[in-house]
Scaffold this active site. Structure first.
Site, mmCIF file in Angstrom:
data_model
loop_
_atom_site.group_PDB
_atom_site.id
_atom_site.type_symbol
_atom_site.label_atom_id
_atom_site.label_comp_id
_atom_site.label_asym_id
_atom_site.label_seq_id
_atom_site.Cartn_x
_atom_site.Cartn_y
_atom_site.Cartn_z
ATOM 1 N N CYS A 21 0.895 -0.921 -0.013
ATOM 2 C CA CYS A 21 0.164 0.019 0.008
ATOM 3 C C CYS A 21 0.797 0.770 -0.504
ATOM 4 O O CYS A 21 2.228 0.991 -0.194
ATOM 5 C CB CYS A 21 -0.762 0.082 1.323
ATOM 6 S SG CYS A 21 0.173 0.077 3.092
ATOM 7 N N HIS A 83 3.189 1.717 11.610
ATOM 8 C CA HIS A 83 2.213 2.095 12.733
ATOM 9 C C HIS A 83 1.811 2.963 13.167
ATOM 10 O O HIS A 83 1.037 3.027 14.209
ATOM 11 C CB HIS A 83 2.554 0.375 13.161
ATOM 12 C CG HIS A 83 3.011 -0.580 12.964
ATOM 13 N ND1 HIS A 83 4.307 -1.236 12.484
ATOM 14 C CD2 HIS A 83 2.183 -1.659 11.683
ATOM 15 C CE1 HIS A 83 4.021 -2.215 11.721
ATOM 16 N NE2 HIS A 83 3.259 -2.091 11.127
ATOM 17 N N CYS A 105 2.168 6.492 8.583
ATOM 18 C CA CYS A 105 1.655 6.451 7.533
ATOM 19 C C CYS A 105 0.625 7.412 7.607
ATOM 20 O O CYS A 105 0.453 7.689 9.031
ATOM 21 C CB CYS A 105 1.043 4.814 6.945
ATOM 22 S SG CYS A 105 -0.371 4.887 6.075
ATOM 23 N N HIS A 133 -1.333 -4.251 19.546
ATOM 24 C CA HIS A 133 -1.467 -4.563 18.135
ATOM 25 C C HIS A 133 0.472 -2.694 18.163
ATOM 26 O O HIS A 133 -0.521 -1.638 19.259
ATOM 27 C CB HIS A 133 -1.946 -4.171 16.967
ATOM 28 C CG HIS A 133 -1.548 -4.216 16.113
ATOM 29 N ND1 HIS A 133 -1.345 -3.028 15.083
ATOM 30 C CD2 HIS A 133 -1.210 -4.792 15.120
ATOM 31 C CE1 HIS A 133 -0.951 -2.785 14.564
ATOM 32 N NE2 HIS A 133 -0.722 -4.585 13.756
ATOM 33 N N GLU A 135 -0.145 -0.160 16.456
ATOM 34 C CA GLU A 135 -1.020 0.740 15.934
ATOM 35 C C GLU A 135 -1.612 0.921 17.156
ATOM 36 O O GLU A 135 -1.792 2.181 17.275
ATOM 37 C CB GLU A 135 -1.630 0.239 14.598
ATOM 38 C CG GLU A 135 -2.014 1.617 14.536
ATOM 39 C CD GLU A 135 -3.577 1.150 12.838
ATOM 40 O OE1 GLU A 135 -3.111 0.695 12.163
ATOM 41 O OE2 GLU A 135 -4.231 1.776 12.988
ATOM 42 N N SER A 231 1.931 -9.904 10.623
ATOM 43 C CA SER A 231 0.698 -8.869 9.469
ATOM 44 C C SER A 231 -0.872 -8.154 10.321
ATOM 45 O O SER A 231 -1.331 -9.104 9.702
ATOM 46 C CB SER A 231 1.376 -8.525 8.160
ATOM 47 O OG SER A 231 -0.271 -8.520 7.934
#
Ligand code: SF4
Length: 341
Positions: A21, A83, A105, A133, A135, A231
């Site tokens: 991405c 992340h 990102c 996680h 993020e 992932s």
């Protein structure tokens, strides 16, 4: 069944879009550029993206991956992964006299900003995401007192808020779209005044990859998802494939992890890859399948993608010099301290 080669009917459905991405592409190029511009080592906090191959390739070029900011020796350059990180991590880097490059990102940054805004308006924020996680840790760190993590529909019964008329939900960018909506529905039942985020938090890349795998899952006996176990978006693709009707779906980092037994009685194999996976790994899977009679490849196209992000702006500065200046500043203050006694 007209052609000789098609007598077995074996074929591959290849998802489009798949793989990289815009956020991953940017983060990987940022590490490469930093190595080129400043030379090794470039420290990277956490895996830059969740993919074994990418991490190993960058390590060979001089990137050093660390779990904690404190592991980076002062006067160095550290990059934050795609992340995202909590504000406290920026502080740690400052204290450690490190120059930083933020490869978060932009679509994760967008969620961070939403969290800050709603926290400033004193909303309770229900963050849908997977506990632990990176993020989620980063986003929660923007407003720890206002954010409650909701890890799926089963968590909803435990959720408590201060004022049910001031509640908003946000989410991790790489979740299953369908499961998230289930969680949102359950939350709405409990808190009818729940506000939705101003725009989708689940990013375009996650949505498109799920859409493609959903289409192929209806026809494929087996779906192979190329991606790493840590992932999130890749793991979601396996789940979505199964829900869409694939008899089996597996996650592999490399083609040599595919087991011959998986192909028993399989006519149609679906292939896709997570947002952190370079195309070469998919090519190797297609080659492996072709060697076993799955030569016909049909594209299953769910969306066109044209998004790109510009590189982190810090790459325009002389970060080695900045890092050295930070250390010199400290050395200077050390020198003045004793003389003041
Ligand atoms: S998966 Fe989405 S949010 Fe994550 S890096 Fe890629 S574009 Fe950004």
């Amino acid at each position: 069944m007209g052609r000789m080669t098609a007598s077995s009917g074996r074929r591959v459905l290849l998802a489009a879009p798949r793989g990289y991405c815009a956020g991953v592409d940017r983060a990987v190029i940022a590490v490469e550029k930093a190595l080129e511009q400043y030379g090794a080592p470039i420290y990277v906090r956490h895996e830059i993206v969740h993919n074994k191959y990418v991490v190993q390739t960058l390590e060979k070029k001089g990137a050093v991956f660390v779990e904690r900011t404190e592991e980076v020796p002062e006067g160095n350059i550290v990059m934050f992964s795609a992340h995202g990180v909590a504000p406290v991590v920026h502080d740690e880097a400052k204290q450690g006299r490190l120059a930083t490059i933020d490869a978060t990102c932009p679509l994760v940054t967008k969620v961070h900003k939403e969290a800050v805004r709603f926290a400033n308006e004193d909303f309770d924020i229900l963050l849908i995401g997977h506990e632990g996680h990176e993020e989620v840790i980063g986003t929660s760190g923007e407003a720890p007192d206002h954010i409650t993590l909701v890890d799926g529909p089963s968590d909803v019964s435990k959720v408590e808020v201060r004022d049910p008329s001031r509640v908003v939900w946000l989410s991790q960018t790489t979740l299953s779209v369908d499961e998230t909506m289930e969680t949102v529905d359950a939350l709405k039942e409990k808190f009818p005044q729940l506000i939705s985020p101003p725009s989708d938090d689940i990013c375009y890349a996650t949505q498109n990859r799920q859409l493609a795998v959903k289409q192929m899952g209806e026809e494929a006996d087996l779906v192979i998802v190329v991606g790493s176990k840590n992932s999130s978006n890749s793991v979601r693709l396996v789940e979505v494939a199964k829900l869409a009707g694939a008899r089996a779906a597996y996650l592999v980092d490399f083609a040599d992890e595919i087991e011959e037994a998986w192909l028993e009685g399989v006519t149609t194999v679906g292939v896709t890859s997570g947002a952190s996976v370079p195309e070469i790994l998919v090519e190797q899977v297609l080659e492996w399948l072709s060697g076993r009679g799955y030569e016909d490849v049909e594209l299953v196209k769910a969306a066109e993608e044209s998004i790109t992000f510009s590189l982190p702006k810090e790459l325009r500065r002389d970060l080695r010099e900045e890092a050295a200046a930070l250390v010199a500043e400290r050395t200077g203050s050390d020198r003045t301290a004793p003389s003041g006694q």
